[in-house]
Design an enzyme around this catalytic site. Structure first.
Site, PDB file in Angstrom:
ATOM      1  N   ASP A 124       0.818  -1.213   0.000  1.00  0.00           N
ATOM      2  CA  ASP A 124       0.000   0.000   0.000  1.00  0.00           C
ATOM      3  C   ASP A 124       0.851   1.261   0.000  1.00  0.00           C
ATOM      4  OD1 ASP A 124      -2.145  -1.675   0.089  1.00  0.00           O
ATOM      5  OD2 ASP A 124      -2.548  -1.413   2.224  1.00  0.00           O
ATOM      6  N   GLY A 125       2.057   1.180   0.564  1.00  0.00           N
ATOM      7  CA  GLY A 125       2.930   2.345   0.619  1.00  0.00           C
ATOM      8  C   GLY A 125       3.325   2.871  -0.747  1.00  0.00           C
ATOM      9  N   ASN A 220      -4.188   9.215   2.721  1.00  0.00           N
ATOM     10  CA  ASN A 220      -4.699   8.460   3.864  1.00  0.00           C
ATOM     11  C   ASN A 220      -5.146   9.358   5.012  1.00  0.00           C
ATOM     12  OD1 ASN A 220      -4.859   5.791   3.195  1.00  0.00           O
ATOM     13  ND2 ASN A 220      -3.043   5.134   4.333  1.00  0.00           N
ATOM     14  N   ASP A 250      -3.624  11.419  23.200  1.00  0.00           N
ATOM     15  CA  ASP A 250      -2.378  11.211  22.457  1.00  0.00           C
ATOM     16  C   ASP A 250      -2.372  11.964  21.131  1.00  0.00           C
ATOM     17  OD1 ASP A 250      -1.301   9.689  24.409  1.00  0.00           O
ATOM     18  OD2 ASP A 250      -1.459   7.767  23.375  1.00  0.00           O
TER      19      ASP A 250
END
Length: 379
Positions: A124-125, A220, A250
């Site tokens: 996917d990268g 994304n 966070d």
């Protein structure tokens, strides 16, 4: 029956109608499977993106490039750093093919108007990387599953020749994956300086600021987190100029429907089909029992800033890259981009998506309940 179906026969009264006339308003919903790839003229050039330093991709890369140049007579673009691999540059049998390549360097050479479509080899990268190379219009992307997860890479390399031929002929469905247009505005604080009679530069402690803006296209998600600090992140979230909440935890994820199955789903968000026009806001470990992920319309403008009383800075990244610190006075503005990524489907947008949910994320996998016979019902 869902509202989207009922609205076709829904009658609205016009407030400004002089004769009290009724008008029927119809909402025509496009079938995602109807989006097809069509070429105005046959494609002549292709960008091949290969995951760097992956030995398992060397043979598929060489086979594909030989097929594209020798059989399809296409102009092949390859990034310089891919050809720096000794296993490629040192292959004498592949040398004749390399000489036909057009090469480029990331952030230095603009190939946006030179490429007709893109082929990705990896996970996917590689699709995320392909998106980052084009800050405006993106050519159609064909992604082969040669990585680990493969949620965004529906094609298998076994039959690449017939599949690539179909794409060149324009016989394929596509899904338009929306991107986020992100603008980071940073305050640069500098001390004022003056020069005395002898030409010596003196500082008087006064501070002046200058603003620097950078823009990104994100496929994304945008992730704002607390970075190395042990304190909670404390950032204000604005929607169309109105403060809607302060994120204490966070961090926060702002994602596209495509990104909803990435970091967002790991943080407890729902999964959204890429054809849905929306932006998802997902807190990361919020210090609140009631802070749930929300979905907002694609047309809104979001802005994220450090809260006035934040104890520490925050950090931001874009599709996992370009990570940078966010300080007081900085702002991150996020809207839906006008330049989506046309992702070529193996079958169609709906079937491909559910296939990825089942195969990659094992969505709703459970051992089947045993059948209950009439005899068992008596107990």
């Amino acid at each position: 029956m869902c509202t989207a179906m009922k609205i076709n026969s829904y009658v609205l009264q016009e407030a400004s109608g002089s004769h009290g006339e009724n008008r029927v308003w119809k909402w025509h919903i496009q079938d995602p499977a109807s989006q097809r790839l069509t070429w105005n003229k046959p494609p002549k050039s292709v960008l091949v993106i290969k995951k760097v330093r992956d030995a398992s991709l060397l043979q598929p890369f060489k086979e594909l490039c030989m097929f594209l140049t020798e059989v399809k007579n296409m102009i092949v673009y390859v990034e310089n750093k891919v050809l720096e691999d000794p296993a490629i540059s040192g292959d004498e049998n592949f040398g004749a093919i390399i000489k036909k390549f057009c090469t480029f360097r990331e952030d230095l050479d603009d190939i946006s108007n030179r490429v007709d479509f893109i082929i990705c080899l990896g996970g996917d990268g590689t699709l995320l990387y392909a998106s980052s190379l084009f800050q405006e219009s993106v050519p159609p992307v064909m992604a082969f599953h040669l990585g680990s997860l493969g949620f965004l890479t529906p094609f298998k390399f076994d039959t690449y020749q017939s599949q690539v031929t179909q794409i060149i002929e324009g016989n394929a469905a596509i899904v338009l994956r929306s991107r986020l247009k992100v603008r980071v505005l940073k305050e640069n604080w500098e001390k004022k300086a003056r020069v005395d009679e002898k030409g010596i530069i003196l500082t008087n402690g006064d501070i002046e600021s200058s603003r620097k803006a950078v823009q990104y296209q994100v496929l994304n998600e945008v992730v704002v987190d607390r970075g190395p600090s042990s304190y909670l992140s404390n950032v204000d979230l604005f929607l169309d100029g109105h403060l809607i909440t302060t994120v204490q935890g966070d961090g926060v994820i702002v994602s596209t429907p495509t990104g909803s199955t990435a970091y967002a789903v790991a943080a407890g968000a729902s999964m959204i089909h890429p054809n849905v026009p929306a932006i998802m806001i997902t807190p990361i470990c919020p210090h609140s029992l009631s802070f749930r992920p929300i979905v907002v319309p694609a047309g809104v403008e979001l802005k994220i800033m450090l809260s006035r009383d934040a104890r520490n800075t925050a950090w931001v990244s874009f599709d996992g890259r370009k990570r940078q610190e966010i300080c007081h006075g900085d702002s991150i503005t996020i809207t839906t981009s006008c330049f989506p990524v046309p992702s070529i489907c193996f079958r169609d947008p709906v079937n491909d998506w559910f296939e990825s949910l089942a195969q990659c994320l094992h969505w709703n996998v459970r051992k089947k309940q045993n059948y209950l016979s009439s005899e068992d019902e008596e107990f």
